[in-house]
Design an enzyme around this catalytic site. Sequence first.
Site, short mmCIF file in Angstrom:
data_model
loop_
_atom_site.label_atom_id
_atom_site.label_comp_id
_atom_site.label_asym_id
_atom_site.label_seq_id
_atom_site.Cartn_x
_atom_site.Cartn_y
_atom_site.Cartn_z
N VAL A 11 0.93 -1.22 0.03
CA VAL A 11 0.10 -0.01 0.17
C VAL A 11 0.93 1.33 0.20
O VAL A 11 0.75 2.11 -0.83
CB VAL A 11 -0.86 -0.10 1.25
CG1 VAL A 11 -1.50 1.26 1.52
CG2 VAL A 11 -2.04 -1.07 1.14
N THR A 121 -5.74 0.84 7.42
CA THR A 121 -7.15 0.48 7.73
C THR A 121 -7.29 0.27 9.33
O THR A 121 -6.68 -0.58 9.78
CB THR A 121 -7.79 -0.80 7.05
OG1 THR A 121 -7.64 -0.57 5.75
CG2 THR A 121 -9.12 -0.83 7.58
N LEU A 153 -7.29 -0.37 -3.24
CA LEU A 153 -6.73 -1.11 -4.14
C LEU A 153 -6.50 -2.73 -3.68
O LEU A 153 -6.78 -3.05 -2.83
CB LEU A 153 -5.16 -0.59 -4.33
CG LEU A 153 -4.22 -0.65 -3.13
CD1 LEU A 153 -3.57 -2.02 -3.08
CD2 LEU A 153 -3.39 0.16 -3.37
N ASN A 208 -15.20 -3.44 2.03
CA ASN A 208 -14.96 -5.01 2.01
C ASN A 208 -15.58 -6.12 2.70
O ASN A 208 -15.82 -7.15 2.34
CB ASN A 208 -13.67 -5.10 2.93
CG ASN A 208 -12.23 -4.58 2.36
OD1 ASN A 208 -12.28 -4.19 1.18
ND2 ASN A 208 -11.02 -4.57 2.76
N PHE A 249 -17.48 -9.94 -8.12
CA PHE A 249 -17.40 -10.42 -7.01
C PHE A 249 -18.55 -11.72 -6.76
O PHE A 249 -19.11 -11.83 -5.73
CB PHE A 249 -17.40 -9.59 -5.62
CG PHE A 249 -16.00 -9.18 -5.78
CD1 PHE A 249 -15.55 -8.28 -6.64
CD2 PHE A 249 -15.13 -9.34 -4.50
CE1 PHE A 249 -13.87 -8.02 -6.49
CE2 PHE A 249 -13.67 -9.05 -4.58
CZ PHE A 249 -13.22 -8.31 -5.31
N LEU A 250 -18.81 -12.24 -7.87
CA LEU A 250 -19.81 -13.30 -7.83
C LEU A 250 -19.31 -14.71 -8.34
O LEU A 250 -19.92 -15.42 -9.01
CB LEU A 250 -21.24 -12.85 -8.48
CG LEU A 250 -22.09 -11.71 -7.68
CD1 LEU A 250 -23.35 -11.57 -8.95
CD2 LEU A 250 -22.54 -12.39 -6.69
N ALA A 252 -17.94 -17.88 -7.60
CA ALA A 252 -17.84 -18.97 -6.41
C ALA A 252 -16.68 -19.79 -6.55
O ALA A 252 -16.09 -19.90 -7.70
CB ALA A 252 -19.17 -19.93 -6.82
N CYS A 260 -6.73 -8.77 3.76
CA CYS A 260 -7.75 -7.52 4.03
C CYS A 260 -9.10 -8.19 4.44
O CYS A 260 -9.74 -7.82 5.50
CB CYS A 260 -7.69 -6.67 2.77
SG CYS A 260 -6.32 -6.15 2.09
#
Length: 437
Positions: A11, A121, A153, A208, A249-250, A252, A260
């Site tokens: 980061v 974070t 990111l 997240n 983000f689907l 499987a 993270c």
Amino acid sequence: MNISVIGCGYVGTTTALMFCELGYQVVAVEKDSKKLAMLQQGKLPFHEPGIDSLLIKHLHRGSLVFTGDIEEGIAHSKIIYITVGTPSLPDGSSDLSFIEEVSRQIGAAQNDYKAVVIKSTVPLGTVDKVREWIGKAQKRPLPVDLVVNPEFLREGSALYDTMHPDRIVIGSDNPEAAETVKQLFHSMSCPIIVTDCNTAQLIKYTANAFLATKISFINEIGRVCDAYGANIEEVASGVGLDHRIGPHFLRAGIGWGGSCFPKDIAALINMGNNNGINLQIVQSAQQVNQDQIGYFIDRLEGELHGLNNKTVSIYGISFKPETDDIRESPSLKVIAEVQRRGGTVAAYDPMVFDKHPELKLPGVRVARNMEDAWKGSDCFFLITEWDQFSKIDWGQVMQEMRTPLVLDGRNVLDARKLRSLGFRYYGIGRKTGIIHE
Ligand code: UGA
């Protein structure tokens, strides 16, 4: 304008390079002397595509200087970014010791006004602690503003994400300090949200947690697909076309890992618990993710009628492709569970073992190449979808494995082809369907 960045992990290094690209003069501070020496020579201590050439470019230009001397870093700029790690403690809370150490060093070295920007974070409420740590370490009272600028990111595409963000979030209790930080990004075209510190931090945690929940959700639906012979990829694309849901983000698979999602979800649950809030959905997402390993290994055990005297070849050790990061990698959990149930493990990864010669995986045979891992094996278990696994000669694999069983923890292999070659192939939710089968 000068900017200092404290902490040169992926980061911090990416942030420093982004600011160089935006035209600023950056001093980056790293306390680990080995990492520092590498960075000063233009070598990355971690793998991140595209960063190497930028690093060399800005070192040559002199727009980026690395130092181990935090006082030099603090003296260099009015704007100081903190990008140190905040790992999980056993109770899920965040270890703030690195943040505290840096805050005290900033206070001790401070000689004029500073805007301290927290990019790490950190749990809500941390800003007040940072202000206190800095204040206590100051030799005489000096003004300091605290700003929060969370990062979004992804490892493996850190540079692209940093240079093309969906949004930039800036939190501060002082509008002037927020404006100063906002101006740093004046050449970027994305939306910039300016808010208070706690809201900015909660945007990061919520993003997240939502993404991880989306994955756990589709993984659970994948089990329903397995039970009824439906196809998870068609379900995902069918629902993803709804703009309110979206296609991302689907995918499987065996579940999420990395430095993270697991840490931030644990921290969010912990923040809720501290205030009597039971975050049931987030807890369930975490539980589904833990269970997903067992779901795959139950299949493995069933197919092999027990794991005693069986060898399982694990393909991919990093938590995702294009990184050497193994933190909370599903592969490590799979290895431990296979061994616990009596199996032996051979493992191959195109990067991890080369980058981390010190890595010890007790009882695991580390394969020199892809072929070496599958020879005599009872299961080809893909866990990280490195591109080279899609180019395997499956005819050769069929000849050389002891049992023709393939488990695809990322639903990336060609199921129809493997089945037609005679493999028993299982992904998740891939029994039927017309798109991929
Ligand atoms: C994640 C977020 O995506 C970033 O926005 C955020 O900045 C970062 O955490 C962070 O807090 O620093 P990262 O952990 O690098 O980024 O990787 P992701 O691409 O999000 O993947 C996380 C895990 O989810 C991986 O194990 C991946 O294999 C898995 N995943 C991802 C799935 O199983 N299915 C998907 O559809 C997508």
